[in-house]
Scaffold this active site. Structure first.
Site, PDB file in Angstrom:
ATOM      1  N   CYS A   7       0.878  -1.161   0.000  1.00  0.00           N
ATOM      2  CA  CYS A   7       0.000   0.000   0.000  1.00  0.00           C
ATOM      3  C   CYS A   7       0.922   1.219   0.000  1.00  0.00           C
ATOM      4  O   CYS A   7       2.148   1.067   0.009  1.00  0.00           O
ATOM      5  CB  CYS A   7      -0.886  -0.028   1.246  1.00  0.00           C
ATOM      6  SG  CYS A   7      -2.330   1.029   1.122  1.00  0.00           S
ATOM      7  N   THR A   8       0.373   2.384   0.018  1.00  0.00           N
ATOM      8  CA  THR A   8       1.220   3.569   0.034  1.00  0.00           C
ATOM      9  C   THR A   8       1.839   3.771   1.413  1.00  0.00           C
ATOM     10  O   THR A   8       3.049   3.710   1.583  1.00  0.00           O
ATOM     11  CB  THR A   8       0.434   4.822  -0.400  1.00  0.00           C
ATOM     12  OG1 THR A   8      -0.133   4.576  -1.686  1.00  0.00           O
ATOM     13  CG2 THR A   8       1.355   6.028  -0.503  1.00  0.00           C
ATOM     14  N   GLY A   9       1.003   3.961   2.436  1.00  0.00           N
ATOM     15  CA  GLY A   9       1.506   4.280   3.776  1.00  0.00           C
ATOM     16  C   GLY A   9       1.769   3.089   4.666  1.00  0.00           C
ATOM     17  O   GLY A   9       2.422   3.220   5.701  1.00  0.00           O
ATOM     18  N   ASN A  10       1.262   1.901   4.306  1.00  0.00           N
ATOM     19  CA  ASN A  10       1.414   0.686   5.106  1.00  0.00           C
ATOM     20  C   ASN A  10       0.974   0.906   6.549  1.00  0.00           C
ATOM     21  O   ASN A  10       1.605   0.462   7.486  1.00  0.00           O
ATOM     22  CB  ASN A  10       2.853   0.156   5.045  1.00  0.00           C
ATOM     23  CG  ASN A  10       3.018  -1.221   5.680  1.00  0.00           C
ATOM     24  OD1 ASN A  10       3.969  -1.466   6.411  1.00  0.00           O
ATOM     25  ND2 ASN A  10       2.110  -2.120   5.423  1.00  0.00           N
ATOM     26  N   SER A  11      -0.143   1.617   6.698  1.00  0.00           N
ATOM     27  CA  SER A  11      -0.640   1.850   8.054  1.00  0.00           C
ATOM     28  C   SER A  11      -2.053   1.318   8.251  1.00  0.00           C
ATOM     29  O   SER A  11      -2.480   1.132   9.381  1.00  0.00           O
ATOM     30  CB  SER A  11      -0.623   3.350   8.379  1.00  0.00           C
ATOM     31  OG  SER A  11      -1.557   4.037   7.568  1.00  0.00           O
ATOM     32  N   CYS A  12      -2.778   1.027   7.169  1.00  0.00           N
ATOM     33  CA  CYS A  12      -4.196   0.680   7.311  1.00  0.00           C
ATOM     34  C   CYS A  12      -4.598  -0.513   6.446  1.00  0.00           C
ATOM     35  O   CYS A  12      -4.673  -1.630   6.935  1.00  0.00           O
ATOM     36  CB  CYS A  12      -5.034   1.918   6.981  1.00  0.00           C
ATOM     37  SG  CYS A  12      -6.786   1.723   7.310  1.00  0.00           S
ATOM     38  N   ARG A  13      -4.863  -0.292   5.160  1.00  0.00           N
ATOM     39  CA  ARG A  13      -5.407  -1.352   4.306  1.00  0.00           C
ATOM     40  C   ARG A  13      -4.471  -2.545   4.177  1.00  0.00           C
ATOM     41  O   ARG A  13      -4.906  -3.694   4.303  1.00  0.00           O
ATOM     42  CB  ARG A  13      -5.744  -0.798   2.919  1.00  0.00           C
ATOM     43  CG  ARG A  13      -6.896   0.186   2.960  1.00  0.00           C
ATOM     44  CD  ARG A  13      -6.993   1.001   1.711  1.00  0.00           C
ATOM     45  NE  ARG A  13      -5.870   1.950   1.680  1.00  0.00           N
ATOM     46  CZ  ARG A  13      -5.659   2.809   0.712  1.00  0.00           C
ATOM     47  NH1 ARG A  13      -6.453   2.837  -0.329  1.00  0.00           N
ATOM     48  NH2 ARG A  13      -4.638   3.645   0.763  1.00  0.00           N
ATOM     49  N   SER A  14      -3.206  -2.302   3.914  1.00  0.00           N
ATOM     50  CA  SER A  14      -2.267  -3.420   3.780  1.00  0.00           C
ATOM     51  C   SER A  14      -2.110  -4.155   5.104  1.00  0.00           C
ATOM     52  O   SER A  14      -1.936  -5.378   5.133  1.00  0.00           O
ATOM     53  CB  SER A  14      -0.914  -2.935   3.265  1.00  0.00           C
ATOM     54  OG  SER A  14      -0.413  -1.884   4.065  1.00  0.00           O
ATOM     55  N   SER A  32       3.741  -7.006   4.969  1.00  0.00           N
ATOM     56  CA  SER A  32       3.145  -5.853   4.299  1.00  0.00           C
ATOM     57  C   SER A  32       4.155  -4.717   4.347  1.00  0.00           C
ATOM     58  O   SER A  32       5.005  -4.660   5.240  1.00  0.00           O
ATOM     59  CB  SER A  32       1.820  -5.453   4.951  1.00  0.00           C
ATOM     60  OG  SER A  32       1.991  -5.113   6.306  1.00  0.00           O
ATOM     61  N   THR A  60       4.473  -3.900  12.074  1.00  0.00           N
ATOM     62  CA  THR A  60       5.285  -2.701  11.856  1.00  0.00           C
ATOM     63  C   THR A  60       4.994  -2.153  10.473  1.00  0.00           C
ATOM     64  O   THR A  60       4.615  -2.893   9.563  1.00  0.00           O
ATOM     65  CB  THR A  60       6.788  -3.017  11.985  1.00  0.00           C
ATOM     66  OG1 THR A  60       7.127  -4.056  11.051  1.00  0.00           O
ATOM     67  CG2 THR A  60       7.145  -3.465  13.398  1.00  0.00           C
ATOM     68  N   ASP A  62       6.525  -0.899   7.344  1.00  0.00           N
ATOM     69  CA  ASP A  62       7.856  -1.047   6.749  1.00  0.00           C
ATOM     70  C   ASP A  62       7.925  -0.498   5.328  1.00  0.00           C
ATOM     71  O   ASP A  62       6.968  -0.630   4.564  1.00  0.00           O
ATOM     72  CB  ASP A  62       8.236  -2.533   6.696  1.00  0.00           C
ATOM     73  CG  ASP A  62       8.222  -3.186   8.069  1.00  0.00           C
ATOM     74  OD1 ASP A  62       8.627  -2.525   9.044  1.00  0.00           O
ATOM     75  OD2 ASP A  62       7.805  -4.356   8.154  1.00  0.00           O
ATOM     76  N   CYS A  79      -4.015  -0.493  -3.000  1.00  0.00           N
ATOM     77  CA  CYS A  79      -4.455   0.880  -3.239  1.00  0.00           C
ATOM     78  C   CYS A  79      -3.871   1.353  -4.558  1.00  0.00           C
ATOM     79  O   CYS A  79      -2.840   0.865  -4.991  1.00  0.00           O
ATOM     80  CB  CYS A  79      -4.052   1.807  -2.101  1.00  0.00           C
ATOM     81  SG  CYS A  79      -2.302   1.919  -1.783  1.00  0.00           S
ATOM     82  N   CYS A  86       4.378   0.918  -7.622  1.00  0.00           N
ATOM     83  CA  CYS A  86       4.975  -0.313  -7.124  1.00  0.00           C
ATOM     84  C   CYS A  86       6.324  -0.560  -7.795  1.00  0.00           C
ATOM     85  O   CYS A  86       6.423  -0.525  -9.015  1.00  0.00           O
ATOM     86  CB  CYS A  86       4.043  -1.487  -7.412  1.00  0.00           C
ATOM     87  SG  CYS A  86       4.611  -3.028  -6.711  1.00  0.00           S
ATOM     88  N   ASP A 103      -9.472   4.301   0.863  1.00  0.00           N
ATOM     89  CA  ASP A 103      -8.685   4.575   2.060  1.00  0.00           C
ATOM     90  C   ASP A 103      -9.603   5.184   3.113  1.00  0.00           C
ATOM     91  O   ASP A 103     -10.034   6.327   2.970  1.00  0.00           O
ATOM     92  CB  ASP A 103      -7.542   5.537   1.738  1.00  0.00           C
ATOM     93  CG  ASP A 103      -6.585   5.737   2.902  1.00  0.00           C
ATOM     94  OD1 ASP A 103      -6.907   5.286   4.029  1.00  0.00           O
ATOM     95  OD2 ASP A 103      -5.527   6.347   2.693  1.00  0.00           O
TER      96      ASP A 103
END
Length: 141
Positions: A7-14, A32, A60, A62, A79, A86, A103
């Site tokens: 994902c872009t931010g690797n904080s939510c969806r991924s 992720s 985490t 990453d 996303c 990618c 998102d």
């Protein structure tokens, strides 16, 4: 079976997708990462997953760079930003897929509406990754 979810931010969806895949089968090697990793998890994503019994609080956030040299059975973007940006996994990925989700951190409005967006997206991710697991992963195991 090695699966990388981007994902872009690797904080939510991924992170949610990572949690679901690991919950379907503990023997899968799932990671992720983000093309622009935020370095932290979205607390609403953690709460939404905890609500259904999946703890991702230990995950985490990453950067994707740390996984570029590895070989993967699947690399899945969740996303549009990650799909477009990618990195190319030259010859090290058997299957590259894109499953796009809204998102929920972009939601605006009342607290109730924002929370409902996290739940909606969580449930969409669960449905999509459950189908993917049953149709693509299980037959290969």
């Amino acid at each position: 079976m090695k699966i990388l979810i981007l994902c872009t931010g690797n904080s939510c969806r991924s992170q949610m997708a990572h949690g679901f895949m690991q919950s379907f089968n503990k023997d899968l090697y799932v990671r992720s990462a983000g093309t622009e990793a935020s370095g932290k998890l979205n607390p609403h994503a953690v709460k939404a997953m905890k609500e259904i019994g999946i703890d991702i609080s230990h995950h985490t956030s990453d950067p994707v760079d740390q996984y570029l040299g590895d070989e993967w059975d699947y690399v899945i973007t969740v996303c549009g930003g990650a799909n477009e940006n990618c990195p190319v996994f030259m010859g090290k990925v058997k299957h590259r897929l894109h499953m796009g989700f809204d998102d929920p951190s972009d939601a605006t409005g009342s607290d109730e509406f924002i929370w409902s967006e996290y739940i909606r997206v969580r449930d969409e991710i669960k449905d999509a990754f459950s189908k993917f697991y049953k149709e693509e992963i299980e037959p290969e195991l």
